[in-house]
Design a protein around this motif. Structure first.
Motif, PDB file in Angstrom:
ATOM      1  N   TRP A  68       0.918  -1.213  -0.071  1.00 23.60           N
ATOM      2  CA  TRP A  68       0.187   0.082   0.090  1.00 23.60           C
ATOM      3  C   TRP A  68       0.914   1.277  -0.063  1.00 23.60           C
ATOM      4  CZ3 TRP A  68      -4.383  -0.227  -1.805  1.00 23.60           C
ATOM      5  CH2 TRP A  68      -5.425  -1.329  -1.499  1.00 23.60           C
ATOM      6  N   TYR A 273       3.112  11.218   1.106  1.00 23.27           N
ATOM      7  CA  TYR A 273       1.922  10.394   0.097  1.00 23.27           C
ATOM      8  C   TYR A 273       2.853   9.872  -0.964  1.00 23.27           C
ATOM      9  CZ  TYR A 273       2.430  14.047  -3.329  1.00 23.27           C
ATOM     10  OH  TYR A 273       3.067  14.923  -4.484  1.00 23.27           O
ATOM     11  N   SER A 385      -8.817  10.087   9.223  1.00 24.65           N
ATOM     12  CA  SER A 385      -8.053  10.119   8.133  1.00 24.65           C
ATOM     13  C   SER A 385      -7.814  12.078   8.014  1.00 24.65           C
ATOM     14  CB  SER A 385      -8.710   9.981   6.838  1.00 24.65           C
ATOM     15  OG  SER A 385      -8.096  10.277   5.576  1.00 24.65           O
ATOM     16  N   GLY A 390      -3.544   8.320   8.933  1.00 24.44           N
ATOM     17  CA  GLY A 390      -4.901   7.481   8.837  1.00 24.44           C
ATOM     18  C   GLY A 390      -4.883   6.722  10.116  1.00 24.44           C
ATOM     19  N   GLU A 410      -2.641   9.210   3.909  1.00 25.37           N
ATOM     20  CA  GLU A 410      -3.880   9.084   4.136  1.00 25.37           C
ATOM     21  C   GLU A 410      -4.499   8.151   3.173  1.00 25.37           C
ATOM     22  OE1 GLU A 410      -5.338  12.958   2.537  1.00 25.37           O
ATOM     23  OE2 GLU A 410      -7.381  12.610   3.453  1.00 25.37           O
ATOM     24  N   LEU A 411      -5.413   7.689   3.740  1.00 19.18           N
ATOM     25  CA  LEU A 411      -6.461   6.357   3.176  1.00 19.18           C
ATOM     26  C   LEU A 411      -5.633   5.222   3.020  1.00 19.18           C
ATOM     27  CD1 LEU A 411      -9.227   5.758   1.531  1.00 19.18           C
ATOM     28  CD2 LEU A 411      -7.820   6.220  -0.527  1.00 19.18           C
ATOM     29  N   THR A 412      -4.258   5.108   2.667  1.00 19.02           N
ATOM     30  CA  THR A 412      -3.775   3.787   2.351  1.00 19.02           C
ATOM     31  C   THR A 412      -3.255   3.288   3.715  1.00 19.02           C
ATOM     32  OG1 THR A 412      -1.957   5.092   1.860  1.00 19.02           O
ATOM     33  CG2 THR A 412      -2.880   3.739   0.122  1.00 19.02           C
ATOM     34  N   ASN A 414      -5.329   3.660   6.385  1.00 16.11           N
ATOM     35  CA  ASN A 414      -6.625   2.960   6.731  1.00 16.11           C
ATOM     36  C   ASN A 414      -6.729   1.625   6.222  1.00 16.11           C
ATOM     37  OD1 ASN A 414      -7.087   6.112   6.638  1.00 16.11           O
ATOM     38  ND2 ASN A 414      -8.288   5.245   8.214  1.00 16.11           N
ATOM     39  N   PHE A 415      -6.357   1.594   4.821  1.00 17.25           N
ATOM     40  CA  PHE A 415      -6.255   0.328   4.337  1.00 17.25           C
ATOM     41  C   PHE A 415      -5.378  -0.935   4.957  1.00 17.25           C
ATOM     42  CE2 PHE A 415      -7.307   2.045  -0.347  1.00 17.25           C
ATOM     43  CZ  PHE A 415      -8.589   2.302   0.222  1.00 17.25           C
ATOM     44  N   GLY A 443      -9.863  -2.623  -1.095  1.00 15.48           N
ATOM     45  CA  GLY A 443      -9.169  -1.235  -1.109  1.00 15.48           C
ATOM     46  C   GLY A 443      -8.352  -1.036  -2.486  1.00 15.48           C
ATOM     47  N   GLN A 450      -9.804   5.118  -8.616  1.00 16.58           N
ATOM     48  CA  GLN A 450      -9.371   6.596  -8.417  1.00 16.58           C
ATOM     49  C   GLN A 450      -8.319   6.949  -9.314  1.00 16.58           C
ATOM     50  OE1 GLN A 450     -11.728   8.057  -6.037  1.00 16.58           O
ATOM     51  NE2 GLN A 450     -10.054   9.281  -5.969  1.00 16.58           N
ATOM     52  N   THR A 554      -7.338  10.190  -3.293  1.00 17.04           N
ATOM     53  CA  THR A 554      -8.437  10.978  -2.275  1.00 17.04           C
ATOM     54  C   THR A 554      -9.346  12.023  -3.356  1.00 17.04           C
ATOM     55  OG1 THR A 554      -6.894  12.327  -1.389  1.00 17.04           O
ATOM     56  CG2 THR A 554      -7.410  10.410  -0.183  1.00 17.04           C
TER      57      THR A 554
END
Ligand SMILES: *[C@@H]1O[C@H](CO)[C@@H](O)[C@H](O)[C@H]1NC(C)=O
Ligand SMILES: *[C@@H]1O[C@H](CO)[C@@H](O)[C@H](O)[C@H]1NC(C)=O
Length: 592
Positions: A68, A273, A385, A390, A410-412, A414-415, A443, A450, A554
């Motif tokens: 990720w 990121y 997030s 995350g 961010e986001l990943t 959470n994955f 995910g 995206q 995102t």
């Protein structure tokens, strides 16, 4: 700046009984990278549990971090009397490792604390509605408490009078996010924004459903509650949280302000990121221009009760332990009265059927918590997030089990969090591999969708459009300028020159000039870029990405329509933002 993922120092490992260890001691031992095993009260050698954070688990986490593109995560597991915590990967490149005491922004997991503070104000018996003198309760209308500030558009007379604290804390007010209306500065004097300013901007914002009908995530409503709390207590929410929850629980590394955390000398993870396309000019990473890009540390105080906390997994382990204990034993978590445990965890409204994922049934929302059951066991969870961080928090009170994970993307993050947390829960319950929900696949599908957004945006938004498209009425330069809305503030559209072909032929104006209309919203709390893609006539598709983490994962879409007035000039820009579905039509006047 970009960095490769792998120079990982040995991760600090610890397992501790929370009751037994003071935090200073804990920090010391973890710095030494020792493995500590200490049981709870009266625990014998035989009862000591094996750490679930073993070598196999570490391999699992490292594979997920790599797949990720997440530099690092910290994990804490609460199991009965035991707490285990460990850091994996990089907190800050080139080589600072994540440890259990590394701080992260915890985003929306802040909401549960905001709700908990309201429960304490209610339980104190010290507050009542100035309107009808009845004691403060979950169903006290917000307007009773912050009357002149909680004003809505004239057509929402009923909600303005009747929306309650409980409605705000369970995302059932009928308001969508409107996150893009959160500005850094407010008023003619352009003073730094306060939660009161945010609350007062609601009077210009559309609702998208009747109150209490559908669950619709709305950060602004938690800022409304922050304002209520600060009005009632006459002090900053961060101070109230410290006095009422963090200090009593020994959460000494938890802050509602990144500045305070830095002043206290805490080590906060840098955030990153992953550049999927390889556009940034970096020389480190995985080759072909792809790699990690550092994100500037945001000061997000305005997010307040919706998402302003900075903390670590050790402190959060104390918090979920309290929530687990208080669930069964009324003295188990003395910072919250018994009534509060019941109310905070009671479901108020159901989420969409898609929320079911691996659960027994779709989830519901309590006060700052999503609630569901898994194989018959109650699960309470919330994700967070925040720019490039995350967090995932889970607890299953029937099993006296909980997991917290914090990461620096961010986001990943959470994955990774969901994969890791569900592996732990499934291992704990002995669920066979074949019966486990595939969080990794869920995910991956989202990221793939995206990454294609720039190509699919127009088809997604306007599948039935004029073919061939009508050209815009005016030369592209005529659309540039400043568009203004009292809550969403300014969109400053600029015409950017572009070489080469643009997505549609009609992007070229009558003079054959090609270009792209773009706005950089760096004066907003969530800094974003809006890129306008011509669809037909005055209709445009807009791709919105985060200014500081522009890797499209995102990104969101919006529809735009310009209105050309009788004088042959653009008068109005209508925007329909589409985060979690339509956020209503926002009308911006062209002022420059
Ligand atoms: C209620 O207010 C009184 C007087 O300010 C204060 O001493 C007391 O601690 C408050 N009670 C609670 C539970 O906050
Ligand atoms: C919006 O733009 C106008 C015109 O440039 C400017 O006067 C005004 O201060 C801006 N408003 C905000 C909130 O930045």
């Amino acid at each position: 700046m970009k960095f490769a993922l792998h120079p990982v120092a040995a991760a600090a490992v610890l397992a501790l009984s929370t009751a037994a260890l003071a935090f200073e001691q804990l920090n010391r031992e973890q710095e030494q990278g020792q493995k500590i095993l200490s049981g709870g009260k009266g625990e014998t050698e035989a009862e000591r549990r094996e750490s679930p954070l073993d070598d196999d688990f570490e391999a699992f986490v490292r594979e997920a971090l790599d797949r990720w593109h997440v530099p690092g995560v910290a994990v804490a597991v609460v199991d009965g009397e035991d707490t285990w915590a460990e850091g994996y990967g990089i907190s800050s490149f080139p080589s600072t490792p994540v440890t259990p005491s590394t701080l992260f922004y915890t985003g929306s997991t802040t909401k549960a604390f905001t709700a908990a503070i309201v429960s304490l104000l209610i339980a104190s018996g010290n507050f009542s509605s100035p309107e009808n003198y009845s004691p403060l309760g979950w169903q006290t209308p917000i307007s009773h408490l912050i009357k002149d500030d909680f004003v809505l558009l004239p057509e929402y007379e009923w909600p303005a009078a009747h929306l309650t604290l409980e409605d705000a804390l369970s995302h059932r007010t009928g308001f969508p996010r409107h996150d893009k209306a959160l500005a850094k500065k407010y008023g003619p004097d352009q003073h730094p924004g306060t939660v009161r300013d945010v609350v007062r901007s609601l009077r210009y914002l559309p609702m998208v459903s009747e109150p209490r009908v559908t669950w619709r995530y709305c950060n602004l409503m938690f800022m409304v509650v922050s304002h209520v709390i600060q009005t009632l207590t006459n002090q900053w929410l961060g101070q109230t949280m410290r006095e009422r929850i963090w200090e009593p629980l020994g959460m000494d590394s938890t802050y509602l302000s990144v500045e305070q955390a830095l002043e206290a000398g805490e080590q906060i993870a840098e955030s990153y990121y992953w550049d999927y396309v390889g556009e940034s000019d970096a020389d480190e990473g995985h080759g072909d221009g792809k790699g990690f890009v550092k994100v500037p540390q945001a000061s997000l105080d305005l997010a307040s009760g919706a998402g302003g906390i900075v903390s670590n997994v050790l402190d959060y382990a104390q918090w979920i332990r309290c929530l687990i204990r208080g669930d069964g034993d009324e003295n188990g978590c003395p910072v919250l009265p018994k009534e509060a445990h019941r109310e905070l965890k009671a479901a108020r409204i159901v989420l969409s059927p898609e929320s079911r994922k691996g659960y027994d049934a779709p989830l519901a929302y309590a006060l700052g918590w999503e609630v569901g059951t898994y194989k018959g066991h109650r699960v309470f969870t919330h994700g967070g997030s925040m720019e490039a961080y995350g967090t995932e928090v889970y607890f299953l009170p029937d099993l006296e089990y909980g997991v917290v994970l914090m990461g620096n993307t961010e986001l990943t993050s959470n994955f990774v969090g969901r994969e890791v947390v569900w592996k732990l829960i499934n291992d704990k319950l002995g669920v066979p591999e074949a019966k486990r929900f595939d969080w990794s696949d869920a995910g991956k599908k989202l990221i793939d969708r995206q990454l294609k957004l720039p190509e699919t945006a127009v088809d997604d938004l306007d599948p039935e459009r004029a073919d061939p498209p009508l050209p815009p009425a005016l030369a592209l330069q005529e659309y540039a300028g400043v568009y203004s809305h009292p809550a969403y503030q300014n969109i400053t559209l600029e015409l950017i020159d572009e070489d080469g072909p643009t997505p549609t032929d009609s992007q070229a104006d009558k003079g054959g000039r090609r270009g792209k209309l773009k706005a950089i919203r760096d004066d907003m709390e969530w800094q974003m870029t809006f890129e306008y893609i011509h669809v037909s006539g005055e209709f445009w598709a807009v791709i919105i990405d985060m200014l500081n983490t522009p890797n499209i994962i995102t990104a969101q879409l919006a529809r735009a329509e310009f209105v050309v007035g009788v004088k042959g000039k653009v008068d109005i820009l209508k925007m329909e933002f589409l985060e979690d579905g339509s956020e209503g039509v926002i009308v911006f006047d062209k002022i420059v």
